[in-house]
Design a protein around this motif. Structure first.
Motif, mmCIF file in Angstrom:
data_model
loop_
_atom_site.group_PDB
_atom_site.id
_atom_site.type_symbol
_atom_site.label_atom_id
_atom_site.label_comp_id
_atom_site.label_asym_id
_atom_site.label_seq_id
_atom_site.Cartn_x
_atom_site.Cartn_y
_atom_site.Cartn_z
ATOM 1 N N LYS A 73 0.841 -1.187 0.000
ATOM 2 C CA LYS A 73 0.000 0.000 0.000
ATOM 3 C C LYS A 73 0.883 1.246 0.000
ATOM 4 O O LYS A 73 2.061 1.193 0.361
ATOM 5 C CB LYS A 73 -0.920 0.006 1.225
ATOM 6 C CG LYS A 73 -0.190 0.129 2.559
ATOM 7 C CD LYS A 73 -1.187 0.166 3.711
ATOM 8 C CE LYS A 73 -0.444 0.318 5.050
ATOM 9 N NZ LYS A 73 -1.377 0.407 6.198
ATOM 10 N N GLN A 74 0.327 2.366 -0.405
ATOM 11 C CA GLN A 74 1.064 3.628 -0.437
ATOM 12 C C GLN A 74 1.221 4.159 0.981
ATOM 13 O O GLN A 74 0.254 4.554 1.625
ATOM 14 C CB GLN A 74 0.325 4.653 -1.295
ATOM 15 C CG GLN A 74 1.066 5.959 -1.514
ATOM 16 C CD GLN A 74 2.236 5.796 -2.465
ATOM 17 O OE1 GLN A 74 2.114 5.187 -3.521
ATOM 18 N NE2 GLN A 74 3.384 6.331 -2.087
ATOM 19 N N GLU A 75 2.456 4.155 1.501
ATOM 20 C CA GLU A 75 2.713 4.622 2.864
ATOM 21 C C GLU A 75 3.493 5.935 2.874
ATOM 22 O O GLU A 75 3.339 6.741 3.786
ATOM 23 C CB GLU A 75 3.502 3.565 3.645
ATOM 24 C CG GLU A 75 2.745 2.251 3.841
ATOM 25 C CD GLU A 75 3.542 1.244 4.639
ATOM 26 O OE1 GLU A 75 3.472 1.264 5.882
ATOM 27 O OE2 GLU A 75 4.253 0.434 4.017
ATOM 28 N N LEU A 76 4.354 6.147 1.878
ATOM 29 C CA LEU A 76 5.144 7.369 1.799
ATOM 30 C C LEU A 76 4.433 8.393 0.918
ATOM 31 O O LEU A 76 3.679 8.027 0.019
ATOM 32 C CB LEU A 76 6.537 7.054 1.217
ATOM 33 C CG LEU A 76 7.364 6.028 2.002
ATOM 34 C CD1 LEU A 76 8.571 5.571 1.179
ATOM 35 C CD2 LEU A 76 7.822 6.616 3.329
ATOM 36 N N ASN A 77 4.672 9.665 1.168
ATOM 37 C CA ASN A 77 4.061 10.715 0.353
ATOM 38 C C ASN A 77 4.591 10.661 -1.070
ATOM 39 O O ASN A 77 5.800 10.720 -1.298
ATOM 40 C CB ASN A 77 4.371 12.100 0.948
ATOM 41 C CG ASN A 77 3.398 12.461 2.048
ATOM 42 O OD1 ASN A 77 2.369 11.824 2.208
ATOM 43 N ND2 ASN A 77 3.735 13.488 2.815
ATOM 44 N N ARG A 78 3.697 10.583 -2.058
ATOM 45 C CA ARG A 78 4.118 10.545 -3.459
ATOM 46 C C ARG A 78 3.935 11.941 -4.041
ATOM 47 O O ARG A 78 2.910 12.253 -4.664
ATOM 48 C CB ARG A 78 3.305 9.509 -4.242
ATOM 49 C CG ARG A 78 3.881 9.210 -5.628
ATOM 50 C CD ARG A 78 3.028 8.218 -6.389
ATOM 51 N NE ARG A 78 3.063 6.877 -5.866
ATOM 52 C CZ ARG A 78 3.958 5.949 -6.217
ATOM 53 N NH1 ARG A 78 4.904 6.241 -7.084
ATOM 54 N NH2 ARG A 78 3.907 4.744 -5.691
ATOM 55 N N ASP A 79 4.932 12.804 -3.828
ATOM 56 C CA ASP A 79 4.801 14.182 -4.312
ATOM 57 C C ASP A 79 6.083 14.677 -4.996
ATOM 58 O O ASP A 79 6.316 15.858 -5.114
ATOM 59 C CB ASP A 79 4.420 15.123 -3.165
ATOM 60 C CG ASP A 79 5.377 15.028 -1.982
ATOM 61 O OD1 ASP A 79 6.363 14.271 -2.073
ATOM 62 O OD2 ASP A 79 5.146 15.723 -0.975
ATOM 63 N N TRP A 80 6.927 13.727 -5.439
ATOM 64 C CA TRP A 80 8.148 14.089 -6.157
ATOM 65 C C TRP A 80 7.909 13.957 -7.654
ATOM 66 O O TRP A 80 7.286 13.002 -8.113
ATOM 67 C CB TRP A 80 9.307 13.166 -5.756
ATOM 68 C CG TRP A 80 9.720 13.269 -4.314
ATOM 69 C CD1 TRP A 80 8.960 12.986 -3.223
ATOM 70 C CD2 TRP A 80 10.992 13.693 -3.811
ATOM 71 N NE1 TRP A 80 9.668 13.194 -2.075
ATOM 72 C CE2 TRP A 80 10.932 13.632 -2.407
ATOM 73 C CE3 TRP A 80 12.177 14.110 -4.404
ATOM 74 C CZ2 TRP A 80 11.994 13.973 -1.596
ATOM 75 C CZ3 TRP A 80 13.247 14.446 -3.594
ATOM 76 C CH2 TRP A 80 13.154 14.382 -2.208
ATOM 77 N N GLY A 81 8.443 14.889 -8.416
ATOM 78 C CA GLY A 81 8.353 14.823 -9.869
ATOM 79 C C GLY A 81 9.647 14.309 -10.469
ATOM 80 O O GLY A 81 10.594 13.941 -9.766
ATOM 81 N N LEU A 82 9.707 14.291 -11.805
ATOM 82 C CA LEU A 82 10.904 13.820 -12.504
ATOM 83 C C LEU A 82 12.129 14.634 -12.119
ATOM 84 O O LEU A 82 13.214 14.087 -11.868
ATOM 85 C CB LEU A 82 10.676 13.882 -14.020
ATOM 86 C CG LEU A 82 11.902 13.616 -14.912
ATOM 87 C CD1 LEU A 82 12.504 12.255 -14.619
ATOM 88 C CD2 LEU A 82 11.514 13.721 -16.390
ATOM 89 N N ALA A 83 11.989 15.956 -12.046
ATOM 90 C CA ALA A 83 13.123 16.818 -11.712
ATOM 91 C C ALA A 83 13.644 16.507 -10.309
ATOM 92 O O ALA A 83 14.869 16.476 -10.076
ATOM 93 C CB ALA A 83 12.719 18.289 -11.807
ATOM 94 N N HIS A 84 12.731 16.261 -9.369
ATOM 95 C CA HIS A 84 13.154 15.938 -8.009
ATOM 96 C C HIS A 84 13.845 14.579 -7.966
ATOM 97 O O HIS A 84 14.861 14.403 -7.289
ATOM 98 C CB HIS A 84 11.945 15.926 -7.065
ATOM 99 C CG HIS A 84 11.253 17.241 -6.963
ATOM 100 N ND1 HIS A 84 10.013 17.461 -7.526
ATOM 101 C CD2 HIS A 84 11.610 18.409 -6.368
ATOM 102 C CE1 HIS A 84 9.641 18.708 -7.282
ATOM 103 N NE2 HIS A 84 10.581 19.307 -6.593
#
Length: 573
Positions: A42-53
């Protein structure tokens, strides 16, 4: 359902790499979470990074200025400018092959577990748990050693900088360890409480490592009283591998080629850590495309940018002997002092140290994500698989990473070559963990083909994978060799000891007890991946297995009929 049906539902073709075809950010998030669910998580970590990050983290961990600065003295003594410059070109090429081969796997299996999870998914069921276990421990060793090499190197730079204005200060091993501990704590604190700020620091790091170091190099070249010739940069060989006066170096005892091979460590160590893009894939949007692009682009850009930085430093050397035997004990600082004076050099050197600090910070970030994932699959105690609800950080894994990194640096209290050994351990540990899943995908390519993502090499897949594996085997042998002569307890390259302990320990523990309980990623998930089935679809795996059994039965019956038809008719009496 076709072999690729479920996979293609979340992995678009190469020509349209983004989920942007009619999907908004919410759609991308749902597809990413669906893809992760297919792996049984399951998704536990925040998924807010883009390709540049994602690119920025790997670029920051590769951090060419970190590897070049901390190992510049080693490079000058072990082959000199000629080996440093030419080996950079050769090693950049082969490292890019490794990165491309890895990126194809990342695209298919974008999880924070990285190499050990890939091994589990790609290997046949019989070998899957063992290969996941072995890969995981090599990756863990390499991750810890990289963090050690980066941050311990920074501690050495801080000690050196202090001596510029305080000549009475003696940077002893104990003092350096104290500075090292403080730096590890600073990285641990930021990774614990500043997860939301990591994206901002990542952007700062990209600017520092690109624009900041570019400005530094241009300033050094412009202000240098004189510039060395191309003959010096590409042709000056130096063998400084003699550990004691009156003894011969490896160039005399063995061969100059031996020195050249050992000297290549500077380039290969610098170009490590790009698996960070994979370890952060569970926090990256559109991970099956962004993560592999992050891997390849970080290596490609670092190779080109690193060559520029290396050339700037080598061309700016004013006197080879005084730089090699700098009174500061740091040749890069000596170059800066010769060019800009002590005050100007400290300003420029502070920029370098700031870059190295960010490099160590994100190395611990990547390290902790790997440990978090490995604990999730019980490769290490599940105690470390915990995400803080408030800060969304795997805090226990963060401080495990810090503790192990500190322990690995303790031999520096009694060894003159401990730092070089730590860099060798990092290089070998990481590249072995890169090489194992690539090798598995090479030999069991049919399994891999069934789960490939949008970054697909097609017919070149096995060619690139084979070349990458051969290169990793080569450097594994080379970087275990002693780098100083004579070999004593003080000059022993204990890389072979550390790598050997992990190899024997992981295999031995597997034989004795781990094989009884470690299954790696869930067996049904691995089987679904091999069959190209969406594990989240009720009954899909069972249906596919039934189809496979039915197909095998029909194929057997057809073969039996063909054999009967080919048999000559019996002769009548």
């Amino acid at each position: 359902m076709g072999t690729h049906d479920s996979i293609s539902s979340v992995q678009p073709d190469l020509e349209q790499p983004s989920h942007a075809r009619g999907h908004g950010s919410d759609g991308i998030d749902e597809l990413d979470e669906s893809r992760l669910a297919q792996f049984g998580y399951k998704q536990e970590l925040n998924r807010d990074w883009g390709l540049a990050h994602n690119f920025g983290v790997s670029f920051s961990i590769i951090s060419v200025i970190t590897g070049l600065t901390t190992l510049f003295s080693y490079g000058l003594a072990t082959g000199g400018p000629a080996v440093m410059s030419i080996s950079w070109i050769v090693i950049s090429f082969f490292t890019l092959l490794v990165a491309i081969a890895m990126a194809e796997i990342v695209s298919a299996i974008p999880t924070s577990g990285g190499p050990y999870f890939w091994s589990a998914m790609l290997a046949p069921p019989r070998w899957s748990p063992f290969l996941a276990w072995l890969t995981g421990w090599f990756n863990l060793l390499g991750q810890v050693a990289v963090t050690t090499g980066i941050t311990f190197g920074l501690a050495g730079l801080v000690s050196t900088a202090i001596t510029v204005k305080n000549p009475d200060y003696e940077p002893t091993a104990a003092k350096t360890i104290g500075i090292y501990a403080a730096l590890l704590v600073s990285h641990g604190v930021v990774n614990t409480f500043g997860v939301k700020g990591l994206r901002f620091l990542n952007n700062v790091s990209i600017v520092l490592h690109s624009a900041g170091i570019t400005a530094l190099c241009i300033a050094v070249l412009a202000k240098a009283p004189k510039l060395q010739s191309a003959k010096f940069v590409f042709g000056r060989y130096h063998d400084g591998t003699a550990a004691e006066e009156g003894t011969e170096g490896w160039g005399q005892r063995a061969s100059p080629a031996y020195v050249v091979l050992c000297g290549a460590l500077l380039s290969q160590y610098t170009l490590t850590g790009f698996d960070a893009s994979a370890h952060l894939s569970e926090e990256t949007k559109n991970a099956s495309w962004s993560a592999p692009i992050g891997v390849v682009s970080s290596v490609g850009f670092s190779s080109l940018f690193g060559f520029f930085v290396l050339m700037a430093l080598l061309f700016s050397i004013q006197d080879f002997e005084s730089t090699l035997n700098s009174r500061y004990g740091q040749p890069v600082l000596q170059i800066l002092v010769d060019v800009a004076g002590e005050d100007g050099a400290l300003v420029l050197f502070s920029l370098i140290m700031l870059c190295v600090w960010h490099c160590g910070l994100f190395s611990m970030t990547s390290n902790s994500r790997m440990m978090f994932s490995f604990a999730r699959d019980r490769g290490i105690p599940s105690f470390f698989h915990q995400v803080d609800d408030r800060f969304k950080s795997p805090i226990r894994a963060v401080w495990l990473a810090a503790t192990l990194s500190f322990i690995l640096a303790l031999p520096s209290l009694g060894s003159d070559v401990a730092f070089a050994a730590a860099t060798s351990i990092a290089t070998i540990g990481l590249y072995l963990s890169y090489g194992l899943p690539i090798m598995i995908g090479f030999f069991w390519h049919k399994n891999f083909t069934a789960m490939k993502g949008p970054f697909n090499l097609g017919g070149l897949s096995r060619v690139i994978a084979g070349a990458a594996c051969l290169w990793i085997c080569f450097i594994t042998v080379v970087f275990c060799l002693p780098t100083a002569n004579p070999v004593t307890s003080q000059t022993l390259n204990y890389t072979v000891v550390a790598v050997g302990i992990i190899a024997v320990g992981s295999i031995g523990s597997w034989v004795v007890w781990a094989r009884r309980w470690f299954t790696g990623p869930a067996a049904e998930v691995a089987e679904a991946m091999r069959l190209g089935v969406d594990i989240t679809e009720p009954g899909a795996l069972e249906k596919k297995e039934k189809e496979a059994l039915e197909g095998a039965r029909m194929e057997g019956e057809m073969e039996a009929r063909e054999r009967e038809e080919k048999q000559p008719p019996a002769l009548s009496e």
